[in-house]
Design an enzyme around this catalytic site. Structure first.
Site, PDB file in Angstrom:
ATOM      1  N   ARG A  94       8.447  37.764 -61.002  1.00  0.00           N
ATOM      2  CA  ARG A  94       8.716  39.574 -60.026  1.00  0.00           C
ATOM      3  C   ARG A  94       9.878  39.135 -59.340  1.00  0.00           C
ATOM      4  O   ARG A  94      10.341  37.506 -59.314  1.00  0.00           O
ATOM      5  CB  ARG A  94       7.878  40.308 -59.841  1.00  0.00           C
ATOM      6  CG  ARG A  94       8.800  41.696 -58.490  1.00  0.00           C
ATOM      7  CD  ARG A  94       9.411  42.204 -59.724  1.00  0.00           C
ATOM      8  NE  ARG A  94      10.016  43.614 -59.354  1.00  0.00           N
ATOM      9  CZ  ARG A  94      10.111  44.185 -58.193  1.00  0.00           C
ATOM     10  NH1 ARG A  94       8.362  45.029 -58.686  1.00  0.00           N
ATOM     11  NH2 ARG A  94      10.345  45.297 -57.535  1.00  0.00           N
ATOM     12  N   ARG A 103      11.323  45.087 -64.226  1.00  0.00           N
ATOM     13  CA  ARG A 103      10.822  44.578 -64.357  1.00  0.00           C
ATOM     14  C   ARG A 103       9.876  43.628 -64.784  1.00  0.00           C
ATOM     15  O   ARG A 103       9.309  44.931 -65.392  1.00  0.00           O
ATOM     16  CB  ARG A 103      10.294  44.601 -62.358  1.00  0.00           C
ATOM     17  CG  ARG A 103       8.896  45.779 -62.992  1.00  0.00           C
ATOM     18  CD  ARG A 103       9.470  47.070 -62.177  1.00  0.00           C
ATOM     19  NE  ARG A 103      10.610  47.736 -61.622  1.00  0.00           N
ATOM     20  CZ  ARG A 103      10.399  48.372 -60.605  1.00  0.00           C
ATOM     21  NH1 ARG A 103       9.321  48.425 -59.944  1.00  0.00           N
ATOM     22  NH2 ARG A 103      11.774  48.677 -59.968  1.00  0.00           N
ATOM     23  N   ASP A 106       5.077  44.727 -61.935  1.00  0.00           N
ATOM     24  CA  ASP A 106       5.371  45.888 -61.102  1.00  0.00           C
ATOM     25  C   ASP A 106       3.300  46.383 -59.636  1.00  0.00           C
ATOM     26  O   ASP A 106       3.507  46.802 -60.540  1.00  0.00           O
ATOM     27  CB  ASP A 106       6.050  47.425 -60.406  1.00  0.00           C
ATOM     28  CG  ASP A 106       6.506  47.640 -58.785  1.00  0.00           C
ATOM     29  OD1 ASP A 106       6.176  47.270 -58.586  1.00  0.00           O
ATOM     30  OD2 ASP A 106       6.692  49.071 -59.259  1.00  0.00           O
ATOM     31  N   ASP A 108       2.290  48.206 -57.264  1.00  0.00           N
ATOM     32  CA  ASP A 108       2.308  49.667 -55.793  1.00  0.00           C
ATOM     33  C   ASP A 108       1.387  49.671 -54.926  1.00  0.00           C
ATOM     34  O   ASP A 108       0.236  50.425 -55.934  1.00  0.00           O
ATOM     35  CB  ASP A 108       3.069  50.984 -56.157  1.00  0.00           C
ATOM     36  CG  ASP A 108       4.521  50.554 -56.512  1.00  0.00           C
ATOM     37  OD1 ASP A 108       5.387  49.523 -56.054  1.00  0.00           O
ATOM     38  OD2 ASP A 108       5.059  51.134 -57.140  1.00  0.00           O
TER      39      ASP A 108
END
Length: 181
Positions: A94, A103, A106, A108
């Site tokens: 990344r 990307r 990811d 989160d």
């Protein structure tokens, strides 16, 4: 080892993560991210959703994403778990060029029933989670009774216009604790 200040005494904390990719081998990268989460000391992956192909959100002139959700239990604080997730992102290539841009991976932190946080590095629940069908649809697969910001996930999903554009891509069995429907 010392417990973080946010630890809720006596039990591991549960966190729900959203994972996504729209560059390179999207499915392969998501699979590898889950495997790396499973090898993190103090982190137990308890559920992995099916993966969904989803249109980009925020910045729409980029390739479609594949997204999923992961439930973990950990003795880490949210901020410490975030540091581990960022390290996994970096290990998987990344590079942060622009907000909401394309990307390779990811990861989160979306929410935790055991912790809320508002710091410079982490906000829990995630400030955009209720606006993102690509987060809520996979999350509902592994936590159908979860309430986010005081409302059931289905209530949030009914308000979103783009739920029909989310297509199940692959169901993966990551072991006996995986809750794929």
């Amino acid at each position: 080892r010392m417990r973080p200040l946010s630890w809720k005494g006596g039990a591991m904390a549960k966190f729900y993560l959203s994972i996504g990719a729209n560059l390179g081998d999207r499915l392969g990268t998501l699979r590898e991210a889950v495997q790396l989460l499973k090898t993190e000391p103090g982190v137990t992956v308890t559920a992995v959703s099916p993966f969904y192909e989803t249109p980009p959100w925020g910045k729409t002139d980029q390739p479609p994403f594949i997204n999923g959700a992961v439930a973990v239990e950990t003795d880490l604080s949210g901020e410490a778990l975030l540091v581990r997730c960022l390290a996994i992102e970096q290990r998987l290539g990344r590079v942060r060029h622009e907000k909401w841009g394309a990307r390779t991976i990811d990861i989160d932190l979306i929410c935790s029933p055991d912790e809320t946080c508002r710091s410079e590095t982490l906000t829990l629940p995630h400030p955009y989670a209720t606006e993102r069908a690509f987060v809520l649809v996979p999350l509902r697969d592994i936590a159908p009774d979860l309430c986010l910001c005081g409302r059931p996930l289905d209530d949030w999903l009914k308000r979103l216009p783009d739920t029909d554009s989310i297509r199940k891509k692959e169901i993966i069995n990551y072991g006996k604790n995986t809750h794929c429907r």
